[in-house]
Write a protein that holds these residues in place. Sequence first.
Motif, short mmCIF file in Angstrom:
data_model
loop_
_atom_site.label_atom_id
_atom_site.label_comp_id
_atom_site.label_asym_id
_atom_site.label_seq_id
_atom_site.Cartn_x
_atom_site.Cartn_y
_atom_site.Cartn_z
N ARG A 165 -11.56 35.70 26.57
CA ARG A 165 -11.92 37.24 25.82
C ARG A 165 -12.99 36.93 24.98
N ALA A 166 -13.00 35.68 24.17
CA ALA A 166 -13.85 35.50 23.22
C ALA A 166 -15.28 35.18 23.76
N LEU A 167 -15.38 34.70 25.03
CA LEU A 167 -16.59 34.65 25.65
C LEU A 167 -17.26 35.89 25.90
N VAL A 192 -16.74 38.70 24.45
CA VAL A 192 -17.06 39.57 23.26
C VAL A 192 -18.29 39.09 22.80
N SER A 193 -18.49 37.73 22.97
CA SER A 193 -19.90 37.21 22.56
C SER A 193 -21.04 37.17 23.70
N GLY A 194 -20.59 37.86 24.80
CA GLY A 194 -21.72 38.24 25.96
C GLY A 194 -21.84 37.05 26.71
N LEU A 195 -21.00 36.13 26.67
CA LEU A 195 -21.02 34.88 27.57
C LEU A 195 -20.10 35.04 28.90
N VAL A 248 -15.32 27.48 18.23
CA VAL A 248 -15.49 27.13 19.43
C VAL A 248 -16.73 27.76 20.13
N ILE A 249 -17.15 29.04 20.17
CA ILE A 249 -18.35 29.65 20.58
C ILE A 249 -19.49 28.92 20.14
N LEU A 293 -19.97 25.78 21.65
CA LEU A 293 -20.35 25.87 22.92
C LEU A 293 -22.14 26.07 22.93
N LYS A 294 -22.63 27.07 22.24
CA LYS A 294 -24.00 27.44 22.46
C LYS A 294 -24.64 25.99 21.72
N SER A 295 -24.13 25.35 20.98
CA SER A 295 -25.01 24.13 20.48
C SER A 295 -25.05 23.22 21.48
N SER A 296 -23.79 23.05 22.24
CA SER A 296 -23.92 22.11 23.55
C SER A 296 -24.66 22.52 24.39
#
Length: 207
Positions: A24-26, A28-31, A115-116, A119-122
């Motif tokens: 769900r968090a992904l 919401v972040s458009g991922l 977490v998001i 993920l983006k940094s990674s």
Amino acid sequence: MNSHLSANILLIDDHPAVRSGIKRALEVSGLNCCGEAANRAEAFAQIAHKSPDAVILDLNLPDGSGLDVVQWIRKHSQEMAIVILTMSDDESQLIAAMRAGASSFVKKSAPVSEVISALKSSLDLPKNFNAAGLAAALKNSQVAEQLTQREMTVLQALNQPGTNKELAKGLFISEATFKTHLAAIYRKLEVKSRFGAVTKARSLNLF
């Protein structure tokens, strides 16, 4: 990667509720979540089949360690982002994840936004390991590695009741030799007492 939005992300965790929350968090972040796996075997199969750009991975899987998955990924890809998501507070796990080739290490107690962000940094820098408390963990790991095998034996003996003389006798060494090792332990752990040494050793997970 130029756009995080085009990245395919695989979730690997044996708890459906955790996977659902992250998914769900992904969204919401458009991922994009391209798939889910509940254990190591499923993870290997999903990664081989879908070639995701990133995985969010729990260390404790029912059929083995998530570190095995990290090492397997790194044998096949240096570009895949690997975010470790774990309940563990063990600094040795953080160091092990870094050495295995993970990109980030995040505790499950952290906000989803963290977490998001990890993920983006990674995705941008998959080989640039990032984790809260990394500097302290590295320092503590280096301190632990400085102890000799005999000093480790003496340090473990400190966790037992008894005078220096009694503990030395139990290790079949003289009290003077015991005190010499004790002085070295105090110096390396940066403490000034037996209590301080035991407390520091526990914080470093040496017991």
